[in-house]
Design an enzyme around this catalytic site. Sequence first.
Site, short mmCIF file in Angstrom:
data_model
loop_
_atom_site.label_atom_id
_atom_site.label_comp_id
_atom_site.label_asym_id
_atom_site.label_seq_id
_atom_site.Cartn_x
_atom_site.Cartn_y
_atom_site.Cartn_z
N ARG A 27 -10.34 -11.45 1.85
CA ARG A 27 -11.16 -12.53 1.31
C ARG A 27 -10.44 -13.87 1.38
NH1 ARG A 27 -11.72 -9.22 -4.20
NH2 ARG A 27 -11.43 -7.55 -2.70
N LYS A 77 0.84 -1.20 0.00
CA LYS A 77 0.00 0.00 0.00
C LYS A 77 0.88 1.25 0.00
CE LYS A 77 -4.01 -1.76 2.56
NZ LYS A 77 -5.01 -1.56 1.49
N1 BES Z 1 -8.27 -3.74 4.34
C1 BES Z 1 -8.35 -3.35 2.99
C2 BES Z 1 -9.61 -2.56 2.68
C3 BES Z 1 -9.63 -1.12 3.11
C4 BES Z 1 -8.88 -0.18 2.44
C5 BES Z 1 -10.43 -0.72 4.15
C6 BES Z 1 -8.94 1.15 2.82
C7 BES Z 1 -10.50 0.61 4.51
C8 BES Z 1 -9.74 1.54 3.86
C9 BES Z 1 -8.34 -4.57 2.09
O1 BES Z 1 -7.57 -5.62 2.52
C10 BES Z 1 -7.79 -4.12 0.77
O2 BES Z 1 -6.67 -3.75 0.74
N2 BES Z 1 -8.61 -4.18 -0.26
C11 BES Z 1 -8.20 -3.74 -1.55
C12 BES Z 1 -8.79 -4.68 -2.55
C13 BES Z 1 -8.28 -4.50 -3.95
C14 BES Z 1 -6.83 -4.86 -4.03
C15 BES Z 1 -9.10 -5.33 -4.89
C16 BES Z 1 -8.72 -2.32 -1.76
O3 BES Z 1 -9.84 -2.03 -1.36
O4 BES Z 1 -7.97 -1.52 -2.31
MN MN Z 2 -5.57 -5.40 1.89
#
Ligand code: BES
Ligand code: MN
Length: 501
Positions: free
Chosen positions: A357, A283
Amino acid sequence: MKTGMYVKFSVKLSKLKDKQASCTVIGAFQSTPLQGLAAKVDDLTQGAISKRIKNGDFKVENNETIVLYDVPGLRTEKLVVVGYGKPKDLDIKKFREACAAVIRKLQAIHVNTASLWLLSDEVKDHEYTGKARHLVESMGDTVYRFDSMKSKKDESQSINLVLNVSTQAQLRNTRQGIKQGQAINTGVTLAKNLGNLPGNVCTPSYLAQQARNLQKKYPIKTRVLGQSQMEKLGMGALLSVSRGSRQPPKLIVMEYRAGLRTRHPVVLVGKGLTFDAGGISLKPAAKMDEMKYDMCGAASVFGALVAAAELKLPLNVIGLIPSSENLPDGAANKPGDIVTSLSKKTIEVLNTDAEGRLILCDALTYAERFKPSVVIDIATLTGACVVALGNHTSGLMANNQQLADELVEAGEKSLDKAWQLPLGEDYQSQLDSNFADIANIGGPSAGAITAGCFLSRFTEDYKWAHLDIAGTAWRSGKAKGATGRVVPLLSQFLIDRSDKH
Ligand code: BES
Ligand code: MN
Ligand code: ZN
């Protein structure tokens, strides 16, 4: 964990005129002349309130408070009046805001005991039970502070609040409301505390230990599966995520069985990702600290179980928490890796940041062995859900419409709202993989829904709903902190189920 302030609530049958109190609290609607209890108090006090309205000191707007000292005609040192705004606008949400304003004011003027006359005021669609419960929840939420990681803690204070009522029936209903409100507050506070802890403290092992500790206080039985047990079972998806971290993964199983033995349990599955750096699909740095909140689904499950146990609900509820970190170690998942889940389905990991997931799907397959009546998973699953619904409403998806309806209703009653998004064939095809049974991402469009679709592939054998709390579980910015959502929604769902069955 102690917080800055603790509010104790009790209820009394009493008459305003005879009541002696160091601090008395009433509400007032914006109307000329004043109406209801405020009009009575105004008469008794020789117009103390209307004078302040006339000279422009008090506009009686929702959330506005004034403090009057040594008013005539009442045996009280301080009289706090909170505005409700216009009578027709006072719904339960505004009432909660007024209650929050009251407790803030009482804190500001260092009151440690007060006599409240707020429950007789008309709130749209609400009786004493609901009003008392929301009052308790709102005040508990407002006084919450997280200072367990500061070297200097806020001085621990407690405040005693007496809710006054005038009939036996009101007394009974208010007691019931206080009980529910306090149980939900206990759950919400636990969820906030777990959420606010940093990732270096709140690890999968820490969550497991907290789950074991619940057994001391509640009729909850906890078991924790470690890495080798998960290997034996074949939880290849969950394990692929934890391989990227030095913290060992845990699958926590908490059983609260207070219902008939023949009743199939409600299974709550909470995402317990104690820190999400994204893995190799790392990230960006901005706000990455907030990914300590990626275990708020798990925290909600803790909170809901505790609320159910506090209320001694005659139900069987099982909490399942897959817990891991998501970090970019040398053994971590790489984009393109293919892993085999507990269900035997193979998954192509196209983005290692879609890890929630991966840990959930194995827990959802594991849930089958409990022969659940329903399974609800709760997860901070997608940034896309925040884009779609913002920070006010949780996302809801389900393979059973009746269950979805029940959850929406529980959300409305508890003011912890969820909004349903569709699932279905059209979206499912976004998860097609050239090399495995399913891909772990569905492309840039409808990200919250395709995440739900992914989970739906592992929940075909039971009634299932998914709550995406990515936007609702915590606040950013100056008020950064966990909200304790969706403990109120889940608690309401469980309360309603125990009424029915
Ligand atoms: N924990 C995150 C989701 C999230 C991101 C919650 C920002 C709150 C704020 C999750 O594990 C994630 O990173 N999801 C990705 C999925 C994507 C790679 C398809 C996302 O939402 O960017
Ligand atoms: Mn994630
Ligand atoms: Zn995550």
